[in-house]
Design a protein around this motif. Structure first.
Motif, PDB file in Angstrom:
ATOM      1  N   TYR A  36     -15.573   0.247   9.835  1.00 50.62           N
ATOM      2  CA  TYR A  36     -14.543  -0.036   8.828  1.00 50.62           C
ATOM      3  C   TYR A  36     -15.015  -1.168   7.923  1.00 50.62           C
ATOM      4  CZ  TYR A  36     -10.043  -1.043   6.682  1.00 50.62           C
ATOM      5  OH  TYR A  36      -9.032  -1.247   5.774  1.00 50.62           O
ATOM      6  N   THR A  37     -14.853  -0.995   6.627  1.00 48.99           N
ATOM      7  CA  THR A  37     -15.239  -2.002   5.646  1.00 48.99           C
ATOM      8  C   THR A  37     -13.999  -2.687   5.108  1.00 48.99           C
ATOM      9  OG1 THR A  37     -17.121  -0.637   5.002  1.00 48.99           O
ATOM     10  CG2 THR A  37     -16.504  -2.390   3.507  1.00 48.99           C
ATOM     11  N   SER A  38     -14.030  -4.000   5.078  1.00 48.07           N
ATOM     12  CA  SER A  38     -12.918  -4.790   4.560  1.00 48.07           C
ATOM     13  C   SER A  38     -12.659  -4.437   3.096  1.00 48.07           C
ATOM     14  CB  SER A  38     -13.252  -6.275   4.694  1.00 48.07           C
ATOM     15  OG  SER A  38     -12.212  -7.050   4.178  1.00 48.07           O
ATOM     16  N   LYS A  39     -11.376  -4.394   2.703  1.00 46.73           N
ATOM     17  CA  LYS A  39     -10.986  -4.015   1.348  1.00 46.73           C
ATOM     18  C   LYS A  39     -10.158  -5.118   0.721  1.00 46.73           C
ATOM     19  CE  LYS A  39     -10.567   0.769   2.818  1.00 46.73           C
ATOM     20  NZ  LYS A  39      -9.636   1.848   3.073  1.00 46.73           N
ATOM     21  N   ASP A  40     -10.102  -5.113  -0.596  1.00 48.54           N
ATOM     22  CA  ASP A  40      -9.210  -5.984  -1.349  1.00 48.54           C
ATOM     23  C   ASP A  40      -8.910  -5.280  -2.668  1.00 48.54           C
ATOM     24  OD1 ASP A  40      -7.590  -8.110  -1.921  1.00 48.54           O
ATOM     25  OD2 ASP A  40      -9.160  -9.628  -1.896  1.00 48.54           O
ATOM     26  N   ILE A  41      -7.879  -5.731  -3.383  1.00 50.01           N
ATOM     27  CA  ILE A  41      -7.521  -5.097  -4.647  1.00 50.01           C
ATOM     28  C   ILE A  41      -7.990  -5.963  -5.808  1.00 50.01           C
ATOM     29  CG2 ILE A  41      -5.583  -3.866  -3.630  1.00 50.01           C
ATOM     30  CD1 ILE A  41      -3.702  -5.891  -4.830  1.00 50.01           C
ATOM     31  N   LYS A  42      -7.933  -5.386  -7.014  1.00 50.66           N
ATOM     32  CA  LYS A  42      -8.348  -6.117  -8.210  1.00 50.66           C
ATOM     33  C   LYS A  42      -7.492  -7.361  -8.377  1.00 50.66           C
ATOM     34  CE  LYS A  42      -7.687  -3.185 -11.485  1.00 50.66           C
ATOM     35  NZ  LYS A  42      -7.660  -2.464 -12.747  1.00 50.66           N
ATOM     36  N   PRO A  43      -8.068  -8.441  -8.905  1.00 50.16           N
ATOM     37  CA  PRO A  43      -7.267  -9.643  -9.163  1.00 50.16           C
ATOM     38  C   PRO A  43      -6.151  -9.361 -10.172  1.00 50.16           C
ATOM     39  CG  PRO A  43      -9.614 -10.114  -9.361  1.00 50.16           C
ATOM     40  CD  PRO A  43      -9.475  -8.633  -9.210  1.00 50.16           C
ATOM     41  N   PHE A  44      -5.057 -10.100 -10.051  1.00 54.75           N
ATOM     42  CA  PHE A  44      -3.912  -9.903 -10.935  1.00 54.75           C
ATOM     43  C   PHE A  44      -4.277 -10.152 -12.399  1.00 54.75           C
ATOM     44  CE2 PHE A  44       0.195 -11.215 -12.868  1.00 54.75           C
ATOM     45  CZ  PHE A  44       0.874 -10.025 -12.681  1.00 54.75           C
ATOM     46  N   SER A  45      -5.225 -11.033 -12.634  1.00 53.43           N
ATOM     47  CA  SER A  45      -5.642 -11.298 -14.016  1.00 53.43           C
ATOM     48  C   SER A  45      -6.236 -10.041 -14.649  1.00 53.43           C
ATOM     49  CB  SER A  45      -6.641 -12.448 -14.065  1.00 53.43           C
ATOM     50  OG  SER A  45      -7.776 -12.143 -13.286  1.00 53.43           O
ATOM     51  N   ASP A  46      -6.964  -9.237 -13.873  1.00 55.33           N
ATOM     52  CA  ASP A  46      -7.491  -7.976 -14.394  1.00 55.33           C
ATOM     53  C   ASP A  46      -6.367  -6.993 -14.694  1.00 55.33           C
ATOM     54  OD1 ASP A  46      -9.985  -9.054 -14.062  1.00 55.33           O
ATOM     55  OD2 ASP A  46     -10.531  -7.802 -12.330  1.00 55.33           O
ATOM     56  N   VAL A  47      -5.345  -6.988 -13.848  1.00 57.44           N
ATOM     57  CA  VAL A  47      -4.193  -6.115 -14.078  1.00 57.44           C
ATOM     58  C   VAL A  47      -3.482  -6.519 -15.364  1.00 57.44           C
ATOM     59  CG1 VAL A  47      -1.963  -5.373 -13.159  1.00 57.44           C
ATOM     60  CG2 VAL A  47      -3.900  -5.635 -11.623  1.00 57.44           C
ATOM     61  N   MET A  48      -3.304  -7.821 -15.566  1.00 56.91           N
ATOM     62  CA  MET A  48      -2.625  -8.299 -16.766  1.00 56.91           C
ATOM     63  C   MET A  48      -3.456  -8.074 -18.024  1.00 56.91           C
ATOM     64  SD  MET A  48       0.364  -9.126 -16.033  1.00 56.91           S
ATOM     65  CE  MET A  48       0.842  -9.857 -17.581  1.00 56.91           C
ATOM     66  N   ASN A  49      -4.774  -8.083 -17.902  1.00 52.88           N
ATOM     67  CA  ASN A  49      -5.627  -7.834 -19.070  1.00 52.88           C
ATOM     68  C   ASN A  49      -5.456  -6.421 -19.601  1.00 52.88           C
ATOM     69  OD1 ASN A  49      -6.682 -10.405 -19.221  1.00 52.88           O
ATOM     70  ND2 ASN A  49      -8.445  -9.916 -17.932  1.00 52.88           N
TER      71      ASN A  49
END
Length: 126
Positions: A36-49
């Motif tokens: 299993y590989t650890s996951k994370d989501i895009k930073p909120f700043s990228d979402v707001m951009n």
């Protein structure tokens, strides 16, 4: 002039924080899963951009554009601390730090919404 809705932004931030907490919980749940590989989501700043909000001022002296910054902000990709011989890259310590960040950010988001709500109520009451 496009209006910026603080409640809408706060709602998007709360949704993003909820999704990030879900991903962190999945990482913790699979801490002992081989491969299993650890996951994370895009930073909120990228979402707001991607929303393309634009700031507007009544005077050129009120706001400085992003191009007027004296220091550029560098973002680095976060890597897993350890990769076990089973191929699992989940670090429980790292995931708990992320969970603490989510809790802190959610508390800040809630405090901002409460303050904005009080400000609106004060304005309406006169």
């Amino acid at each position: 002039m496009d209006s910026i809705y603080l409640m809408g932004i706060a709602s998007r931030r709360a949704d993003w924080l909820s999704n990030r907490q879900t991903v962190i919980a999945e990482n913790v749940a699979n801490a002992n899963t081989p491969g299993y590989t650890s996951k994370d989501i895009k930073p909120f700043s990228d979402v707001m951009n991607t929303t393309r909000l634009e700031m507007e001022a009544s005077s050129p002296m009120h706001l400085v554009s992003a191009g007027g910054r004296s220091v550029d902000v560098d973002e680095t990709k976060e890597n897993a601390w350890d990769v076990l011989h089973s191929g699992n890259s989940v670090s429980l310590e790292q995931e708990m730090l992320k969970a603490g960040e989510v809790q802190r950010d959610y508390s800040l988001n809630t405090s901002i919404v409460k303050a904005f709500n009080r400000m609106l109520l004060t304005t309406v009451k006169g």
